[in-house]
Write a protein that holds these residues in place. Structure first.
Motif, short mmCIF file in Angstrom:
data_model
loop_
_atom_site.label_atom_id
_atom_site.label_comp_id
_atom_site.label_asym_id
_atom_site.label_seq_id
_atom_site.Cartn_x
_atom_site.Cartn_y
_atom_site.Cartn_z
N LEU A 17 79.99 44.10 -5.08
CA LEU A 17 79.46 43.23 -4.33
C LEU A 17 79.39 43.80 -2.74
O LEU A 17 78.63 43.22 -2.01
CB LEU A 17 80.24 41.94 -4.31
CG LEU A 17 80.09 41.38 -5.79
CD1 LEU A 17 80.96 39.97 -5.67
CD2 LEU A 17 78.49 40.84 -5.79
N GLY A 18 80.45 44.24 -2.08
CA GLY A 18 80.49 44.80 -0.91
C GLY A 18 79.33 45.72 -0.54
O GLY A 18 78.63 45.63 0.52
N ILE A 19 78.95 46.59 -1.44
CA ILE A 19 77.92 47.54 -1.46
C ILE A 19 76.51 46.84 -1.26
O ILE A 19 75.60 47.01 -0.57
CB ILE A 19 77.85 48.50 -2.33
CG1 ILE A 19 79.07 49.29 -2.40
CG2 ILE A 19 76.48 49.37 -2.43
CD1 ILE A 19 79.31 50.46 -3.56
N LEU A 20 76.39 45.81 -2.46
CA LEU A 20 75.20 45.03 -2.39
C LEU A 20 75.21 44.17 -0.87
O LEU A 20 73.81 44.06 -0.51
CB LEU A 20 75.22 44.05 -3.69
CG LEU A 20 74.91 44.61 -4.92
CD1 LEU A 20 75.10 43.67 -6.08
CD2 LEU A 20 73.66 45.33 -5.27
N LEU A 21 76.04 43.52 -0.57
CA LEU A 21 76.08 42.79 0.72
C LEU A 21 75.81 43.51 1.99
O LEU A 21 75.19 43.09 2.77
CB LEU A 21 77.20 41.99 0.81
CG LEU A 21 77.37 40.57 -0.20
CD1 LEU A 21 78.77 39.82 0.12
CD2 LEU A 21 76.60 39.79 -0.20
N SER A 22 76.21 44.78 2.01
CA SER A 22 75.86 45.79 3.04
C SER A 22 74.48 46.10 3.01
O SER A 22 74.01 46.35 4.07
CB SER A 22 76.84 46.94 2.96
OG SER A 22 76.22 47.73 1.78
N ARG A 23 73.59 45.94 2.15
CA ARG A 23 72.11 46.32 1.71
C ARG A 23 71.46 45.25 2.24
O ARG A 23 70.22 45.34 2.36
CB ARG A 23 71.95 46.78 0.44
CG ARG A 23 72.78 48.16 0.06
CD ARG A 23 72.38 49.36 1.06
NE ARG A 23 72.77 50.55 0.62
CZ ARG A 23 73.32 51.31 1.24
NH1 ARG A 23 73.93 51.16 2.49
NH2 ARG A 23 73.83 52.28 1.08
N VAL A 24 72.01 44.00 1.98
CA VAL A 24 70.90 42.48 2.21
C VAL A 24 71.64 41.89 3.22
O VAL A 24 72.45 40.89 2.91
CB VAL A 24 70.74 41.79 0.89
CG1 VAL A 24 69.92 40.72 1.21
CG2 VAL A 24 70.49 42.74 -0.20
N PRO A 25 71.48 42.01 4.60
CA PRO A 25 71.81 41.39 5.67
C PRO A 25 71.66 39.82 5.63
O PRO A 25 72.78 39.10 5.92
CB PRO A 25 71.39 41.98 6.88
CG PRO A 25 70.78 43.32 6.70
CD PRO A 25 70.36 43.18 5.06
N LEU A 27 71.44 37.90 2.92
CA LEU A 27 72.42 37.35 2.18
C LEU A 27 73.78 37.47 2.55
O LEU A 27 74.58 36.38 2.51
CB LEU A 27 72.34 37.92 0.98
CG LEU A 27 72.88 37.76 -0.41
CD1 LEU A 27 72.31 35.91 -0.70
CD2 LEU A 27 72.86 38.43 -1.51
N SER A 28 74.27 38.39 3.10
CA SER A 28 75.75 38.60 3.59
C SER A 28 75.95 37.49 4.74
O SER A 28 77.03 37.20 4.99
CB SER A 28 75.95 40.17 3.90
OG SER A 28 75.09 40.43 5.31
N ASN A 29 75.06 37.12 5.50
CA ASN A 29 75.27 36.43 6.60
C ASN A 29 75.51 34.75 6.09
O ASN A 29 76.03 34.05 6.68
CB ASN A 29 74.05 36.00 7.40
CG ASN A 29 73.70 37.32 8.44
OD1 ASN A 29 74.80 38.12 8.57
ND2 ASN A 29 72.77 37.73 8.89
N VAL A 30 75.14 34.57 4.64
CA VAL A 30 75.58 33.41 4.15
C VAL A 30 76.83 33.53 3.16
O VAL A 30 77.69 32.75 3.14
CB VAL A 30 74.34 32.90 3.32
CG1 VAL A 30 74.75 31.82 2.59
CG2 VAL A 30 73.10 32.71 4.23
N ILE A 31 76.81 34.54 2.44
CA ILE A 31 77.93 34.89 1.35
C ILE A 31 79.25 35.11 2.07
O ILE A 31 80.32 34.52 1.67
CB ILE A 31 77.51 35.92 0.50
CG1 ILE A 31 76.14 35.69 -0.12
CG2 ILE A 31 78.71 36.25 -0.58
CD1 ILE A 31 76.12 34.31 -1.13
N ILE A 32 79.33 36.00 3.16
CA ILE A 32 80.69 36.13 3.73
C ILE A 32 81.29 35.10 4.31
O ILE A 32 82.50 34.95 3.99
CB ILE A 32 80.33 37.54 4.85
CG1 ILE A 32 79.78 38.82 4.11
CG2 ILE A 32 81.87 37.83 5.65
CD1 ILE A 32 81.18 39.38 3.11
N PRO A 33 80.69 34.22 5.07
CA PRO A 33 81.62 32.99 5.51
C PRO A 33 81.85 32.14 4.43
O PRO A 33 82.91 31.65 4.58
CB PRO A 33 80.35 32.36 6.49
CG PRO A 33 79.47 33.33 6.78
CD PRO A 33 79.27 34.34 5.61
N ILE A 34 81.24 31.92 3.48
CA ILE A 34 81.44 31.23 2.28
C ILE A 34 82.49 31.84 1.48
O ILE A 34 83.59 30.97 1.06
CB ILE A 34 80.11 30.88 1.14
CG1 ILE A 34 79.09 30.15 1.71
CG2 ILE A 34 80.61 30.63 -0.16
CD1 ILE A 34 77.96 30.17 0.97
#
Length: 170
Positions: A17-25, A27-34
């Motif tokens: 998931l860390g790799i995937l989120l690093s590739r899709v900024p 998505l990561s701007n929403v998922i990381i805070p959640i």
């Protein structure tokens, strides 16, 4: 055994998931805070909800510990990959590497100190949460002895007081 299995599952899921989120900024701007908000929920509450839904089973403890074990590795993998200097990624492209080759041969090795710091944090946290929350539920079912608790508390103390790398992402 529950802690080892949970750490392994949490590491694998957190890394992917860390790799995937690093590739899709976006998505990561929403998922990381959640995920950060979810991480503040006390383990007792989360395992209590799972206990109500699934009962006093091994799966309840493994899922709860795996979810909590995932957060440090996910965040550190994400941070470590984003901290790789662009010149190294550009050099990999210049050498004709594909995106996957760049990830496995350049970005992950350079991010490894940060990822390993997350693994150490994850292991200590999982032993601590497992000892204080997960295993008492199983002891109620008769699957742990008082000696097991003593060993678990000693292991938890040793892991929590280990010298940690300064690369831990917050």
């Amino acid at each position: 055994l529950f802690v080892v299995v949970s750490v392994a599952i949490g590491f694998a899921v957190g890394l992917v998931l860390g790799i995937l989120l690093s590739r899709v900024p976006k998505l990561s701007n929403v998922i990381i805070p959640i995920l950060s908000i979810f991480q503040t929920i006390p383990g007792l509450v989360f395992i209590g909800v799972l206990y109500i839904c699934w009962g006093n089973t091994y799966a309840t403890v493994i899922v709860a510990l795996s979810v909590y074990a995932m957060f440090p590795v996910l965040k550190n993998t994400y941070t470590g990959i984003l901290e790789v200097e662009p010149k190294y990624i550009e050099a990999a492209k210049g050498c004709g590497m594909s995106a996957m080759q760049s990830l496995t041969q350049v970005e992950l090795p350079l991010a490894m100190p940060t990822i390993i710091a997350g693994l150490l944090q994850q292991a200590g946290h999982t032993v601590h949460v497992g000892g204080n929350i997960g295993h008492p539920l199983l002891a109620e079912a008769g699957s742990m002895s008082p000696q097991d608790f003593a060993v678990l508390e000693l292991s938890s103390f040793q892991l929590m007081t280990m010298d940690r790398s300064p690369h831990i992402a917050v």
